[in-house]
Design a protein around this motif. Structure first.
Motif, PDB file in Angstrom:
ATOM      1  N   THR A  48       0.812  -1.226   0.000  1.00  0.00           N
ATOM      2  CA  THR A  48       0.000   0.000   0.000  1.00  0.00           C
ATOM      3  C   THR A  48       0.840   1.269   0.000  1.00  0.00           C
ATOM      4  O   THR A  48       0.466   2.270  -0.604  1.00  0.00           O
ATOM      5  N   ALA A  49       1.982   1.250   0.659  1.00  0.00           N
ATOM      6  CA  ALA A  49       2.822   2.445   0.731  1.00  0.00           C
ATOM      7  C   ALA A  49       3.258   2.922  -0.644  1.00  0.00           C
ATOM      8  O   ALA A  49       3.494   4.117  -0.854  1.00  0.00           O
ATOM      9  N   CYS A  51       1.480   3.232  -3.153  1.00  0.00           N
ATOM     10  CA  CYS A  51       0.405   4.014  -3.775  1.00  0.00           C
ATOM     11  C   CYS A  51       0.388   5.465  -3.292  1.00  0.00           C
ATOM     12  O   CYS A  51      -0.233   6.324  -3.920  1.00  0.00           O
ATOM     13  N   GLN A  52       1.040   5.734  -2.169  1.00  0.00           N
ATOM     14  CA  GLN A  52       0.967   7.056  -1.541  1.00  0.00           C
ATOM     15  C   GLN A  52       1.436   8.207  -2.429  1.00  0.00           C
ATOM     16  O   GLN A  52       0.774   9.259  -2.476  1.00  0.00           O
ATOM     17  N   ALA A  56      -2.238  10.357  -2.641  1.00  0.00           N
ATOM     18  CA  ALA A  56      -1.997  10.762  -1.255  1.00  0.00           C
ATOM     19  C   ALA A  56      -3.288  10.864  -0.445  1.00  0.00           C
ATOM     20  O   ALA A  56      -3.347  10.410   0.702  1.00  0.00           O
ATOM     21  N   PHE A  59      -4.723   7.428   0.178  1.00  0.00           N
ATOM     22  CA  PHE A  59      -3.827   6.711   1.078  1.00  0.00           C
ATOM     23  C   PHE A  59      -4.030   7.148   2.518  1.00  0.00           C
ATOM     24  O   PHE A  59      -4.128   6.315   3.428  1.00  0.00           O
ATOM     25  N   GLU A  60      -4.096   8.459   2.750  1.00  0.00           N
ATOM     26  CA  GLU A  60      -4.233   8.970   4.114  1.00  0.00           C
ATOM     27  C   GLU A  60      -5.555   8.528   4.731  1.00  0.00           C
ATOM     28  O   GLU A  60      -5.607   8.138   5.903  1.00  0.00           O
ATOM     29  N   HIS A  63      -5.321   4.730   5.331  1.00  0.00           N
ATOM     30  CA  HIS A  63      -4.314   4.404   6.334  1.00  0.00           C
ATOM     31  C   HIS A  63      -4.885   4.490   7.751  1.00  0.00           C
ATOM     32  O   HIS A  63      -4.437   3.779   8.653  1.00  0.00           O
TER      33      HIS A  63
END
Length: 353
Positions: A48-49, A51-52, A56, A59-60, A63
């Motif tokens: 997943t990281a 894709c950040q 963004a 992702f946030e 997360h």
């Protein structure tokens, strides 16, 4: 009274005592199961990281969601305030902490635990993982209640702590709803794949990340090598969610009592609803729930969605056409039909009750 020890016996006496103890029948210590090491392998998944940088915002949001937190290491460091305190567990057993790792003790074994399944929103179930099997602890911890309850699904087996042994196929099926992917030669996922991640729904992303990085002048290449899910039918999206939340096909193979759990198995309940059947295959889980955030607890949010379809000029509800749709047509019902868990969820079989 002072006993005189013959000369030379003072040296032999400790040896005789040790020999005597060695011959005394001793209860063998319970077996200690050691965890298997994670074997890193080439994988089409990126984690997943990855894709950040391009996504963004999504992702946030994701997360911070319960989906992203549904798998942790069974350590105090990973669980934080969700970790159960050491001590006696209802039934026959106790939990201790050794080097920061949770350890389950039953009458027959000492089990260092590797994984904690569940976000902590309700309960957390603990798992010890070996090469081809796993052991699921029969008591699950509910952090907000600070109580232990019999683990759902194996409640009928035993009321002791103990563990239910699962073979490789069953373990993989279980963990596939708590991790993005598993190695081919191990049942322990890599840390970067913990939780329900972007690739759990969109598919393997390593090629997608590589394609985006090679795009000329920042332009998107024609082949994104990933599923965007835009334009997917209601059946397709609900089946995707149903891989973990259960579809009609899944429930068909369950005991008869499970067929009434249209609140616990939401895609299954929704599929039976007239709302879905009359939606031209458009009503989906994401019609009401954001895929990147936790499910809203605001009734008004869902009522607005209901009214967007059931509005004038044709008045659908003779009782109240503007509000209280959820409490009437999707009432909260107990999730567990047995045991001590008092959890309730909205019935997703939308109908006149």
């Amino acid at each position: 009274m002072r006993i005189a020890i013959p000369k030379g016996w003072s040296v032999l006496l400790p040896l005789l005592v040790l020999s005597s103890l060695a011959c005394t029948p001793q209860k063998p210590p319970p077996p200690v199961f050691a965890p298997e090491a994670v074997l890193l392998e080439p994988t089409p998944y990126a984690g997943t990281a990855a894709c950040q940088p391009c996504h963004a915002s999504e992702f946030e949001s994701h997360h911070q969601s319960n989906h992203a937190q549904t798998l942790r290491e069974a350590t105090v460091a990973d669980l934080g305030t969700l970790a159960p305190p050491p001590g006696i567990v209802p039934g026959e057993g106790r939990f201790t902490i050794d080097g920061g790792r949770l350890v389950a003790h039953s009458a027959t074994s000492v089990l260092p635990l590797q994984l904690a399944l569940g976000s902590g929103k309700t309960g957390i179930t603990f798992l010890a993982v070996f090469k081809q099997t796993s052991a699921e602890i029969r008591q699950s911890y509910f952090p907000h209640e600070k109580q232990w309850h019999l683990t759902p699904g194996i409640q009928e087996v035993s009321r002791s702590l103990g563990s239910a042994i699962h073979k490789e196929e069953a373990t993989r099926q279980c963990l596939s709803c708590h991790a993005v992917t598993l190695p081919l030669t191990s049942l322990l996922p890599e840390k970067r794949f913990f939780g329900v991640g972007c690739e759990s729904c969109h598919g393997p992303g390593a090629e997608h990340v590589a394609a985006m990085q090679k795009g000329p002048n920042g332009e998107k290449p024609p082949n994104l090598a990933i599923s965007s899910l835009r334009g997917a039918t209601g059946t397709a999206l609900n089946t995707l969610c149903g891989r973990c939340h259960r579809t009609e096909d899944d429930v068909a193979g369950m005991p008869t009592a499970s067929k009434k759990l249209t609140n616990r198995f939401q895609p299954y309940g929704l599929a039976q609803s007239r709302c879905f059947k009359k939606s031209a295959n458009q009503l989906t889980c994401v019609t009401c729930h954001s895929p990147h955030n936790n499910a809203s607890k605001e009734t008004k949010h869902y009522e607005a969605i209901c009214v967007s379809c059931h509005s004038a000029p044709k008045k659908v509800c003779a009782v109240n056409s503007n509000e209280k749709c959820i409490s009437c047509h999707m009432p909260n019902r107990p999730v567990m039909t047995h045991g001590t868990i008092s959890l309730k969820m909205a019935d997703h079989f939308i109908r006149i009750n």
